[in-house]
Design an enzyme around this catalytic site. Structure first.
Site, mmCIF file in Angstrom:
data_model
loop_
_atom_site.group_PDB
_atom_site.id
_atom_site.type_symbol
_atom_site.label_atom_id
_atom_site.label_comp_id
_atom_site.label_asym_id
_atom_site.label_seq_id
_atom_site.Cartn_x
_atom_site.Cartn_y
_atom_site.Cartn_z
ATOM 1 N N LYS A 13 0.688 -1.305 0.179
ATOM 2 C CA LYS A 13 -0.161 0.109 0.149
ATOM 3 C C LYS A 13 0.926 1.283 -0.124
ATOM 4 O O LYS A 13 0.666 2.172 -0.745
ATOM 5 C CB LYS A 13 -0.868 0.039 1.342
ATOM 6 C CG LYS A 13 -1.704 -1.266 1.340
ATOM 7 C CD LYS A 13 -2.831 -1.048 2.417
ATOM 8 C CE LYS A 13 -2.093 -1.135 3.786
ATOM 9 N NZ LYS A 13 -1.548 -2.589 4.090
ATOM 10 N N ARG A 88 -9.804 0.530 8.739
ATOM 11 C CA ARG A 88 -9.262 -0.898 9.011
ATOM 12 C C ARG A 88 -10.172 -1.787 9.669
ATOM 13 O O ARG A 88 -9.881 -3.064 10.141
ATOM 14 C CB ARG A 88 -7.820 -0.748 10.040
ATOM 15 C CG ARG A 88 -6.723 -1.058 9.134
ATOM 16 C CD ARG A 88 -5.402 -0.883 10.138
ATOM 17 N NE ARG A 88 -4.339 -1.457 9.805
ATOM 18 C CZ ARG A 88 -3.297 -0.852 9.219
ATOM 19 N NH1 ARG A 88 -3.281 0.210 8.820
ATOM 20 N NH2 ARG A 88 -2.186 -1.665 9.067
ATOM 21 N N ARG A 127 11.382 -5.526 5.039
ATOM 22 C CA ARG A 127 11.416 -4.194 4.743
ATOM 23 C C ARG A 127 12.053 -3.118 5.654
ATOM 24 O O ARG A 127 12.439 -3.606 6.993
ATOM 25 C CB ARG A 127 9.812 -3.670 5.099
ATOM 26 C CG ARG A 127 9.338 -2.121 5.286
ATOM 27 C CD ARG A 127 8.088 -1.977 5.098
ATOM 28 N NE ARG A 127 7.051 -2.562 6.481
ATOM 29 C CZ ARG A 127 5.841 -2.560 6.481
ATOM 30 N NH1 ARG A 127 5.103 -1.813 5.447
ATOM 31 N NH2 ARG A 127 5.073 -2.846 7.414
HETATM 32 P P1 ADP Z 1 1.381 -1.648 7.350
HETATM 33 O O1 ADP Z 1 2.172 -0.795 6.652
HETATM 34 O O2 ADP Z 1 2.239 -2.827 7.756
HETATM 35 O O3 ADP Z 1 -0.067 -2.074 6.914
HETATM 36 P P2 ADP Z 1 0.775 0.677 9.042
HETATM 37 O O4 ADP Z 1 1.917 1.711 8.925
HETATM 38 O O5 ADP Z 1 -0.308 0.985 8.280
HETATM 39 O O6 ADP Z 1 1.027 -0.798 8.870
HETATM 40 O O7 ADP Z 1 0.183 0.520 10.605
HETATM 41 C C1 ADP Z 1 1.189 0.288 11.538
HETATM 42 C C2 ADP Z 1 0.113 -0.095 13.023
HETATM 43 O O8 ADP Z 1 -0.576 1.432 13.275
HETATM 44 C C3 ADP Z 1 -0.804 -0.976 12.790
HETATM 45 O O9 ADP Z 1 -0.350 -2.217 13.172
HETATM 46 C C4 ADP Z 1 -1.752 -0.442 13.840
HETATM 47 O O10 ADP Z 1 -1.208 -0.874 15.148
HETATM 48 C C5 ADP Z 1 -1.695 0.856 13.840
HETATM 49 N N1 ADP Z 1 -2.653 1.810 12.751
HETATM 50 C C6 ADP Z 1 -2.448 2.209 11.671
HETATM 51 N N2 ADP Z 1 -3.613 2.335 11.089
HETATM 52 C C7 ADP Z 1 -4.603 2.070 11.953
HETATM 53 C C8 ADP Z 1 -6.014 2.142 11.663
HETATM 54 N N3 ADP Z 1 -6.769 2.536 10.594
HETATM 55 N N4 ADP Z 1 -6.715 1.442 12.873
HETATM 56 C C9 ADP Z 1 -6.148 1.225 14.149
HETATM 57 N N5 ADP Z 1 -4.781 0.867 14.025
HETATM 58 C C10 ADP Z 1 -4.137 1.598 12.907
HETATM 59 P P1 ADP Z 2 2.020 -1.828 3.070
HETATM 60 O O1 ADP Z 2 2.125 -0.329 3.154
HETATM 61 O O2 ADP Z 2 0.969 -2.586 2.584
HETATM 62 O O3 ADP Z 2 2.245 -2.388 4.554
HETATM 63 P P2 ADP Z 2 4.753 -1.604 1.695
HETATM 64 O O4 ADP Z 2 4.426 -0.686 0.556
HETATM 65 O O5 ADP Z 2 5.428 -1.082 2.981
HETATM 66 O O6 ADP Z 2 3.313 -2.365 2.324
HETATM 67 O O7 ADP Z 2 5.725 -2.857 1.324
HETATM 68 C C1 ADP Z 2 6.044 -3.943 2.202
HETATM 69 C C2 ADP Z 2 7.397 -4.254 1.892
HETATM 70 O O8 ADP Z 2 7.244 -5.135 0.572
HETATM 71 C C3 ADP Z 2 8.347 -3.287 1.504
HETATM 72 O O9 ADP Z 2 9.721 -3.683 1.965
HETATM 73 C C4 ADP Z 2 8.443 -3.074 0.008
HETATM 74 O O10 ADP Z 2 9.780 -2.546 -0.433
HETATM 75 C C5 ADP Z 2 8.117 -4.519 -0.453
HETATM 76 N N1 ADP Z 2 6.986 -4.452 -1.513
HETATM 77 C C6 ADP Z 2 6.059 -3.622 -1.961
HETATM 78 N N2 ADP Z 2 5.574 -4.015 -3.113
HETATM 79 C C7 ADP Z 2 6.295 -5.200 -3.530
HETATM 80 C C8 ADP Z 2 5.782 -5.778 -4.566
HETATM 81 N N3 ADP Z 2 5.134 -5.591 -5.493
HETATM 82 N N4 ADP Z 2 6.998 -6.910 -4.798
HETATM 83 C C9 ADP Z 2 7.626 -7.332 -3.881
HETATM 84 N N5 ADP Z 2 7.831 -6.463 -2.827
HETATM 85 C C10 ADP Z 2 7.232 -5.323 -2.573
#
Ligand code: ADP
Ligand code: ADP
Length: 220
Positions: A13, A88, A127
Site C-alpha cells: 500500500k 481498518r 522491509r
Molecule cells: P502496514 O504498513 O504494515 O500495513 P501501518 O503503518 O499502516 O502498517 O500501521 C502500523 C500500525 O499502526 C498498525 O499495526 C496499527 O497498530 C496502527 N494503525 C495504523 N492505522 C490504523 C487504523 N486505521 N486503525 C487502527 N490501528 C491502526
Molecule cells: P504496506 O504499506 O501495505 O504495509 P509496503 O508498501 O510498506 O506495504 O511494502 C512492504 C514491503 O514489501 C516493503 O519492504 C516493500 O519494499 C516491499 N514491496 C512492496 N511492493 C512489492 C512488490 N510488488 N513486490 C515485492 N516487494 C514489494
C-alpha cells in the site's frame, strides 16, 4: 478522487501510494505514519498508541477515527486523498462514510491489493524504512547504497512492529478485523482488486490505469 487503499500489512500500500501520489494530485494519508510520528514526538496519543502498535494490535477506533477525519478536512486533501491504512475496521469505515456525507463528498473507489500470507511475511521481514518514511526491501527493492536512503541518506531501520513475532499477530488481526471491509466496499460497488504479487511497477501500472478510467468516468 477520494481513494482508499486496502490490503494486508506488507501488501504494498505504502509503495503504491508513493507512486500514485505523483501521478495524480492526491494527499497521501497514512494513519500508520501519523501514529508513528505521534509516538516519535512523545505526545500523549502517541504513547497510548505505542502499546497497541508494538503488540501488533489495532489502535482503538476512537483514537484513529479522530486523527483520520481531522486530516481529511485539511486544505491539501480537499481536492482528493489517498487513504493508506484507514479504515481498518467496519466502525472506522462507517465513521468515514458519515464524515464524507457531511462534507458532501464521496469515496471514488477502494483499491484492494491482495497477497498471500507467505509473501507478506517475507516482505515485512525484509522491509526497511528511512527517517522520512521512504520504504525499501533488502531483497526486492534495495537502496543504491546498502543500509542508506537514496533520497535523504539516513540510516535505514527496521520498524519495531516488523519483527517476525509481531507480523503473525498483525496478519491475524487483518483477517479478523479488516478483511470484512472487502465485502463492505464490494456491496457499495466501490471495490477494485489488484494482484499484489506482481512487481511494484506492474501493480502500479494496473492501478494507475484503473484510476485514470475512474477519473474519466467522473468527468463525464
Ligand atoms: P502496514 O504498513 O504494515 O500495513 P501501518 O503503518 O499502516 O502498517 O500501521 C502500523 C500500525 O499502526 C498498525 O499495526 C496499527 O497498530 C496502527 N494503525 C495504523 N492505522 C490504523 C487504523 N486505521 N486503525 C487502527 N490501528 C491502526
Ligand atoms: P504496506 O504499506 O501495505 O504495509 P509496503 O508498501 O510498506 O506495504 O511494502 C512492504 C514491503 O514489501 C516493503 O519492504 C516493500 O519494499 C516491499 N514491496 C512492496 N511492493 C512489492 C512488490 N510488488 N513486490 C515485492 N516487494 C514489494
Amino acid at each position: 478522487m477520494n481513494l482508499i487503499l486496502l490490503g494486508p500489512p506488507g501488501a504494498g500500500k505504502g509503495t503504491q501510494a508513493e507512486r500514485l501520489q505523483q501521478d495524480f494530485t492526491l494527499a497521501h494519508i497514512s494513519t500508520g505514519e501519523m501514529l508513528r510520528q505521534a509516538k516519535a514526538d512523545g505526545t500523549e496519543m502517541g504513547l497510548k498508541a505505542q502499546e497497541f502498535m508494538d503488540a501488533g494490535q489495532l489502535v482503538p477506533d476512537e483514537v484513529v477515527i479522530g486523527i483520520a477525519l481531522e486530516r481529511i478536512s485539511k486544505d491539501d486533501a480537499r481536492d482528493g486523498f489517498l487513504l493508506d491504512g484507514f479504515p481498518r475496521t467496519v466502525p472506522q469505515a462507517e465513521a468515514l462514510d458519515a464524515e464524507m456525507a457531511g462534507l458532501e463528498r464521496r469515496i471514488t473507489a477502494a483499491i484492494l491489493i491482495e497477497a498471500p500470507d507467505e509473501d507478506i511475511v517475507r516482505r515485512i521481514s525484509g522491509r526497511r524504512v528511512s527517517k522520512s518514511g521512504r520504504v525499501y526491501h533488502v531483497e526486492f527493492d534495495p537502496p543504491k547504497h546498502e543500509g542508506r536512503c537514496d533520497v535523504d541518506g539516513s540510516v535505514l531501520i527496521q520498524r519495531d512492529d516488523d519483527k517476525p513475532e509481531t507480523v503473525r499477530e498483525r496478519l491475524a488481526v487483518y483477517h479478523r478485523q479488516t478483511a470484512p471491509l472487502i465485502e463492505y466496499y464490494d456491496a457499495q460497488g466501490l471495490l477494485r482488486r489488484f494482484d499484489g504479487t506482481r512487481s511494484p511497477t506492474e501493480v502500479h501500472d494496473h492501478i494507475r490505469a484503473t484510476i485514470a478510467t475512474l477519473r474519466l468516468e467522473d468527468e463525464l
